[in-house]
Design a protein around this motif. Structure first.
Motif, PDB file in Angstrom:
ATOM      1  N   GLY A  99       0.800  -1.217   0.000  1.00 20.43           N
ATOM      2  CA  GLY A  99       0.000   0.000   0.000  1.00 20.43           C
ATOM      3  C   GLY A  99       0.832   1.264   0.000  1.00 20.43           C
ATOM      4  N   ASP A 100       2.140   1.143  -0.334  1.00 20.74           N
ATOM      5  CA  ASP A 100       2.990   2.329  -0.360  1.00 20.74           C
ATOM      6  C   ASP A 100       2.633   3.201  -1.559  1.00 20.74           C
ATOM      7  OD1 ASP A 100       5.319   1.647  -2.602  1.00 20.74           O
ATOM      8  OD2 ASP A 100       4.504  -0.122  -1.600  1.00 20.74           O
ATOM      9  N   PRO A 101       2.909   4.509  -1.503  1.00 15.48           N
ATOM     10  CA  PRO A 101       2.491   5.419  -2.566  1.00 15.48           C
ATOM     11  C   PRO A 101       2.978   5.012  -3.962  1.00 15.48           C
ATOM     12  CG  PRO A 101       3.189   6.662  -0.654  1.00 15.48           C
ATOM     13  CD  PRO A 101       3.522   5.238  -0.366  1.00 15.48           C
ATOM     14  N   GLU A 102       4.217   4.539  -4.055  1.00 11.16           N
ATOM     15  CA  GLU A 102       4.743   4.145  -5.368  1.00 11.16           C
ATOM     16  C   GLU A 102       3.923   3.009  -5.961  1.00 11.16           C
ATOM     17  OE1 GLU A 102       8.046   6.148  -3.151  1.00 11.16           O
ATOM     18  OE2 GLU A 102       6.527   4.642  -2.654  1.00 11.16           O
ATOM     19  N   HIS A 103       3.559   2.045  -5.127  1.00  2.00           N
ATOM     20  CA  HIS A 103       2.771   0.925  -5.646  1.00  2.00           C
ATOM     21  C   HIS A 103       1.353   1.367  -6.008  1.00  2.00           C
ATOM     22  CE1 HIS A 103       1.538  -3.131  -6.470  1.00  2.00           C
ATOM     23  NE2 HIS A 103       0.474  -2.935  -5.719  1.00  2.00           N
ATOM     24  N   VAL A 104       0.749   2.210  -5.189  1.00  2.00           N
ATOM     25  CA  VAL A 104      -0.600   2.713  -5.483  1.00  2.00           C
ATOM     26  C   VAL A 104      -0.625   3.333  -6.881  1.00  2.00           C
ATOM     27  CG1 VAL A 104      -2.378   4.394  -4.839  1.00  2.00           C
ATOM     28  CG2 VAL A 104      -1.144   3.137  -3.058  1.00  2.00           C
ATOM     29  N   HIS A 126      -7.520  -3.245  -2.121  1.00  3.59           N
ATOM     30  CA  HIS A 126      -8.083  -4.595  -2.031  1.00  3.59           C
ATOM     31  C   HIS A 126      -7.922  -5.189  -0.636  1.00  3.59           C
ATOM     32  CE1 HIS A 126      -8.899  -8.222  -4.925  1.00  3.59           C
ATOM     33  NE2 HIS A 126      -9.669  -8.254  -3.876  1.00  3.59           N
ATOM     34  N   ARG A 127      -6.774  -4.958  -0.034  1.00  4.70           N
ATOM     35  CA  ARG A 127      -6.525  -5.358   1.348  1.00  4.70           C
ATOM     36  C   ARG A 127      -5.652  -4.295   2.004  1.00  4.70           C
ATOM     37  NH1 ARG A 127      -9.826  -8.541   0.069  1.00  4.70           N
ATOM     38  NH2 ARG A 127     -10.011 -10.768   0.598  1.00  4.70           N
ATOM     39  N   VAL A 128      -5.811  -4.155   3.301  1.00  6.31           N
ATOM     40  CA  VAL A 128      -5.007  -3.192   4.059  1.00  6.31           C
ATOM     41  C   VAL A 128      -3.587  -3.738   4.196  1.00  6.31           C
ATOM     42  CG1 VAL A 128      -4.720  -2.160   6.340  1.00  6.31           C
ATOM     43  CG2 VAL A 128      -6.991  -2.261   5.286  1.00  6.31           C
ATOM     44  N   ASP A 129      -2.622  -2.866   3.984  1.00 10.47           N
ATOM     45  CA  ASP A 129      -1.208  -3.220   4.150  1.00 10.47           C
ATOM     46  C   ASP A 129      -0.835  -2.973   5.618  1.00 10.47           C
ATOM     47  OD1 ASP A 129       1.558  -3.443   4.149  1.00 10.47           O
ATOM     48  OD2 ASP A 129       1.853  -2.270   2.323  1.00 10.47           O
ATOM     49  N   ASN A 130      -0.436  -4.030   6.319  1.00 11.26           N
ATOM     50  CA  ASN A 130      -0.128  -3.857   7.749  1.00 11.26           C
ATOM     51  C   ASN A 130       1.249  -3.259   8.001  1.00 11.26           C
ATOM     52  OD1 ASN A 130       1.623  -6.016   7.320  1.00 11.26           O
ATOM     53  ND2 ASN A 130       0.330  -7.522   8.361  1.00 11.26           N
ATOM     54  N   LYS A 131       1.914  -2.830   6.919  1.00  7.03           N
ATOM     55  CA  LYS A 131       3.224  -2.159   7.057  1.00  7.03           C
ATOM     56  C   LYS A 131       3.131  -0.669   6.740  1.00  7.03           C
ATOM     57  CE  LYS A 131       4.884  -4.789   3.880  1.00  7.03           C
ATOM     58  NZ  LYS A 131       3.587  -5.443   3.619  1.00  7.03           N
ATOM     59  N   VAL A 132       2.029  -0.249   6.121  1.00  3.42           N
ATOM     60  CA  VAL A 132       1.879   1.148   5.687  1.00  3.42           C
ATOM     61  C   VAL A 132       0.615   1.745   6.304  1.00  3.42           C
ATOM     62  CG1 VAL A 132       1.604   2.697   3.708  1.00  3.42           C
ATOM     63  CG2 VAL A 132       3.047   0.661   3.499  1.00  3.42           C
ATOM     64  N   PRO A 133       0.722   2.848   7.021  1.00  2.00           N
ATOM     65  CA  PRO A 133      -0.480   3.481   7.578  1.00  2.00           C
ATOM     66  C   PRO A 133      -1.492   3.773   6.475  1.00  2.00           C
ATOM     67  CG  PRO A 133       1.505   4.478   8.484  1.00  2.00           C
ATOM     68  CD  PRO A 133       1.955   3.568   7.381  1.00  2.00           C
ATOM     69  N   ILE A 134      -2.741   3.529   6.766  1.00  2.00           N
ATOM     70  CA  ILE A 134      -3.769   3.697   5.736  1.00  2.00           C
ATOM     71  C   ILE A 134      -3.880   5.156   5.285  1.00  2.00           C
ATOM     72  CG2 ILE A 134      -5.797   4.072   7.225  1.00  2.00           C
ATOM     73  CD1 ILE A 134      -7.152   1.841   5.368  1.00  2.00           C
ATOM     74  N   GLU A 140      -2.331   8.913  -1.259  1.00  2.00           N
ATOM     75  CA  GLU A 140      -1.934   8.780  -2.668  1.00  2.00           C
ATOM     76  C   GLU A 140      -3.153   8.550  -3.558  1.00  2.00           C
ATOM     77  OE1 GLU A 140       0.975   9.065  -5.605  1.00  2.00           O
ATOM     78  OE2 GLU A 140       1.123   9.420  -3.430  1.00  2.00           O
ATOM     79  N   MET A 141      -4.126   7.790  -3.046  1.00  3.21           N
ATOM     80  CA  MET A 141      -5.368   7.590  -3.805  1.00  3.21           C
ATOM     81  C   MET A 141      -6.084   8.925  -4.010  1.00  3.21           C
ATOM     82  SD  MET A 141      -6.648   4.088  -1.914  1.00  3.21           S
ATOM     83  CE  MET A 141      -8.034   3.682  -2.968  1.00  3.21           C
ATOM     84  N   TRP A 334       5.313   5.509  10.328  1.00  5.87           N
ATOM     85  CA  TRP A 334       5.745   5.565   8.927  1.00  5.87           C
ATOM     86  C   TRP A 334       7.079   6.291   8.807  1.00  5.87           C
ATOM     87  CZ3 TRP A 334       5.220   3.226   4.571  1.00  5.87           C
ATOM     88  CH2 TRP A 334       5.479   3.852   3.359  1.00  5.87           C
ATOM     89  N   THR A 335       8.045   5.636   8.224  1.00  5.94           N
ATOM     90  CA  THR A 335       9.366   6.258   8.071  1.00  5.94           C
ATOM     91  C   THR A 335       9.754   6.424   6.600  1.00  5.94           C
ATOM     92  OG1 THR A 335      10.409   4.061   8.220  1.00  5.94           O
ATOM     93  CG2 THR A 335      10.198   5.347  10.263  1.00  5.94           C
ATOM     94  N   GLY A 336       8.856   6.105   5.693  1.00 15.26           N
ATOM     95  CA  GLY A 336       9.160   6.234   4.269  1.00 15.26           C
ATOM     96  C   GLY A 336       8.633   5.064   3.509  1.00 15.26           C
ATOM     97  N   SER A 337       8.793   5.120   2.200  1.00 15.51           N
ATOM     98  CA  SER A 337       8.142   4.137   1.342  1.00 15.51           C
ATOM     99  C   SER A 337       9.033   2.950   0.988  1.00 15.51           C
ATOM    100  CB  SER A 337       7.649   4.822   0.070  1.00 15.51           C
ATOM    101  OG  SER A 337       8.741   5.455  -0.578  1.00 15.51           O
ATOM    102  N   LYS A 338      10.223   2.874   1.544  1.00 14.47           N
ATOM    103  CA  LYS A 338      11.063   1.712   1.251  1.00 14.47           C
ATOM    104  C   LYS A 338      10.623   0.542   2.125  1.00 14.47           C
ATOM    105  CE  LYS A 338      13.446   4.205  -1.575  1.00 14.47           C
ATOM    106  NZ  LYS A 338      13.041   4.142  -2.976  1.00 14.47           N
ATOM    107  N   GLN A 339      10.112  -0.485   1.473  1.00  3.85           N
ATOM    108  CA  GLN A 339       9.624  -1.639   2.244  1.00  3.85           C
ATOM    109  C   GLN A 339      10.502  -2.842   2.017  1.00  3.85           C
ATOM    110  OE1 GLN A 339       5.312  -2.187   2.791  1.00  3.85           O
ATOM    111  NE2 GLN A 339       5.104  -0.904   1.006  1.00  3.85           N
TER     112      GLN A 339
END
Length: 339
Positions: A99-104, A126-134, A140-141, A334-339
């Motif tokens: 659910g990171d911005p780049e993937h969205v 489709h599903r909540v990402d438990n690593k990225v705050p909603i 991004e959406m 959240w510390t950034g979009s690198k997962q």
């Protein structure tokens, strides 16, 4: 030809057909993909009946279902409302969620290209990402809406708490959840939350993955994920089929099929059901459910016929990615979009 009426979905001004068409099974999860020509003809027939809401996802196939739907709406784009989803990713043979911005953004661009459209009417996480705050995902959406690539935003299998957090960032138009006579736990918290916030409910698997329309475990083909579904395994199915048999009797009293009764129940609850089918006969039967009127006494009789506490088996073999067991981390994590 009966025409499916329009209803408001949520409070954002989005009006859709009172019943939609789930397109997943045409390409994935319920056995081998069906021939494109036949499925395109089926989608066209649904649109002729007044169904405007077409539901797909980038993970169905993956990608092949969006390509199919894209072909089907050529020349009739103005007659349909496209709903697609992002978040599932298959990496190293395993299903994950991003659910990171780049993937969205990348997922949206991919869906637009496959569907061959300029704008998606309703775009779901489709599903909540438990690593990225909603808040980050929905932020991004929101940008996609501002850029005209998406009209309305939705969530799927999100908890009430996550729905509230997301709605605070940008109005959520619809939440897609599994909702049927044997999946009613969403009535505890999720549906009341959506009603409070003016969010529409889209019910997926409203027929219990075919159970309430008489699907038998002996009918599943190779590649049909229901072969390993907890509620369809031999022992559980023998227990569960008594609920179907009760619906058959109630349907005889109403001069309708058990599947039509099951759909009518969902629709009387105020949800827009999106039953999937690959057969014209089933499509017409599903649409016929909109003509069935249920009294409060009949609604109670249906619920009594399928006491959810007696249903054997979970609704997924792996429940970890459902709203009950998966949630978004706090925003300050959240510390950034690198997962």
């Amino acid at each position: 030809m009966a025409t499916v009426p329009k209803v408001p979905l949520g409070s954002q001004g989005f009006h859709v057909s009172a019943q939609g068409l789930g397109c997943m099974g045409m390409s994935a999860f319920y056995g081998p993909p069906k021939p494109d020509e036949e499925m395109i003809a089926l989608i066209h027939k649904a649109v002729q009946h007044g169904i405007t809401l077409l539901d797909t996802s980038d993970v169905y196939g993956p990608h092949t279902n969006e390509l199919l739907v894209g072909k089907a709406i050529k020349g009739i784009r103005e007659k349909v409302q496209l709903c697609t989803k992002f978040a599932f990713v298959i990496e190293e043979g395993k299903m994950g969620v991003k659910g990171d911005p780049e993937h969205v953004r990348a997922a949206c661009e991919g869906s637009l290209k496959r569907l061959d459209v300029d704008c998606i009417d309703l775009y779901y996480q489709h599903r909540v990402d438990n690593k990225v705050p909603i808040e980050i995902t929905v932020g991004e959406m929101k940008k996609l809406v501002e850029e005209g690539k998406v009209k309305y935003i939705g969530l799927s299998e999100a908890s009430a708490a996550d729905i509230r957090r997301a709605h605070a960032i940008h109005p959520i138009t619809a939440v897609q959840i599994e909702y049927s006579l044997w999946a009613r736990d969403v009535e505890e918290d999720i549906i009341p939350t959506c009603q409070e916030l003016g969010i529409g409910i889209i019910a997926y698997s409203p027929l219990g993955r075919g159970f309430f329309s008489g699907k038998n475990i002996t009918e599943f083909t190779e590649g049909d994920f229901r072969k390993n579904h907890p509620r369809f395994t031999s022992e559980n199915f023998q227990q569960n089929k008594k609920f179907y048999e009760k619906l058959v009797k109630l349907g005889q009293e109403k001069n309708c099929t058990p599947g039509q009764l099951a759909l009518a129940w969902v629709q009387h609850k105020g949800a827009v059901a999106i039953p999937g089918t690959t057969k014209l006969k089933n499509l017409e039967e599903n649409i016929g459910s909109l003509n069935i009127k249920l009294t409060p006494e009949e609604i109670k009789a249906l619920e009594d016929a399928v006491p959810v506490q007696e249903v054997k088996g979970e609704r997924y073999a792996d429940m970890s990615k459902t709203w009950r067991f998966n949630s978004s981390p706090p925003l300050d994590s959240w510390t950034g979009s690198k997962q």
